[in-house]
Design an enzyme around this catalytic site. Structure first.
Site, PDB file in Angstrom:
ATOM      1  N   LEU A  18      -4.052 -19.389  -1.322  1.00  0.00           N
ATOM      2  CA  LEU A  18      -3.274 -20.307  -0.482  1.00  0.00           C
ATOM      3  C   LEU A  18      -2.078 -19.624   0.174  1.00  0.00           C
ATOM      4  O   LEU A  18      -1.583 -20.095   1.196  1.00  0.00           O
ATOM      5  CB  LEU A  18      -2.791 -21.506  -1.310  1.00  0.00           C
ATOM      6  N   ASN A  61     -16.307  -9.036   4.892  1.00  0.00           N
ATOM      7  CA  ASN A  61     -17.223  -8.006   4.415  1.00  0.00           C
ATOM      8  C   ASN A  61     -17.869  -7.265   5.589  1.00  0.00           C
ATOM      9  O   ASN A  61     -18.081  -7.828   6.657  1.00  0.00           O
ATOM     10  CB  ASN A  61     -18.294  -8.601   3.498  1.00  0.00           C
ATOM     11  N   CYS A 120      -9.825  -7.202  -1.178  1.00  0.00           N
ATOM     12  CA  CYS A 120      -8.669  -8.030  -1.515  1.00  0.00           C
ATOM     13  C   CYS A 120      -8.469  -8.114  -3.013  1.00  0.00           C
ATOM     14  O   CYS A 120      -7.340  -8.186  -3.497  1.00  0.00           O
ATOM     15  CB  CYS A 120      -8.851  -9.432  -0.931  1.00  0.00           C
TER      16      CYS A 120
END
Ligand SMILES: [Zn+2]
Length: 244
Positions: free
Chosen positions: A48, A108, A164
């Site tokens: 978030l 990706n 990430c």
């Protein structure tokens, strides 16, 4: 105000996460009229900080539905539709072929190359946006003498790459990538040829924003004189992950 009425002027936004959410917001507030969202994931609490427009109450729900609802509140005049799923070899041609411009905000490499190939084969301009750690990169690509994604990156990479989960990504850097991608998409729809053929990079640690001109690669497999990629072959789109 961008004239986005009709399919040929709509923007296909693939990826509704850290880059896609701020890009969608920027497009909506800029007056884009038609936006098609594609994503298969659900809203996650840990994302978030960079996936603005989502709230804790939306955790677990479909990203594209949550984003469409948020955009409906922010820009009631925006025509938003969505496809809840992955841009796959079997679906990509139909998705891309309807758009005036594509924004690749995916997470990706296989999907990035899939979108790049499909966009080039359909003659649709595409803006690729990525971010990892403190670095954002945005490339505007199109045919007709301008470079494509494969002119720079050639093929789907293999092996261990930054993603990430292991490298992290700064939320504001995603916002920069999304804003630049939205700006390019709008300019492309307006017929601005300077919006393609360059890379914009942003370094969040030094505040350096650079624009680098790139050129087509003569032996590119997708857009070169002797190109070997003329169809979407699902076997080309495998391997490792990246970040958004
Ligand atoms: Zn190329």
């Amino acid at each position: 105000m961008v004239d986005a009425s009709g399919d040929s002027k709509s923007i296909l936004l693939v990826g509704a996460g850290g880059i896609g959410a701020p890009a969608a917001w920027a497009l909506a507030l800029a007056g884009v009229r038609a936006l098609v969202l594609v994503d298969e994931d659900a809203v996650e609490l840990g994302n978030l900080h960079r996936q603005i427009l989502f709230e804790e109450s939306g955790v677990g729900h479909s990203k594209v539905v949550a984003l469409a609802e948020a955009l409906g509140r922010e820009a009631p005049g925006l025509d938003v539709s969505w496809f809840e799923g992955r841009a796959a070899p079997s679906t990509v041609a139909e998705l891309v072929g309807r758009a005036g411009v594509v924004i690749d905000a995916t997470d990706n490499f296989p999907t990035r190359f899939l979108l790049a190939d499909a966009a080039h084969l359909a003659g649709v301009p595409i803006v690729h946006a990525a971010a990892v750690r403190w670095q954002a990169t945005v490339l505007g690509a199109a045919g007709h003498g301008k470079p494509c994604y494969r002119c720079l990156f050639e093929d789907v990479p293999s092996g261990a790459l930054l993603d990430c989960a292991t490298a992290g990504v700064a939320g504001p850097v995603c916002g920069v990538a999304g804003a630049v991608a939205a700006d390019r998409a709008i300019r492309i729809l307006d017929g601005d040829r300077t919006a393609v053929g360059t890379i914009v990079t942003y370094d969040g640690l030094t505040d350096r924003l650079r624009q680098i001109e790139v050129h087509p690669r003569a032996n590119c497999a997708l857009c070169g004189a002797e190109a070997t990629i003329g169809t979407i072959d699902a076997r080309r789109y495998t391997n490792a992950v990246t970040c958004e």
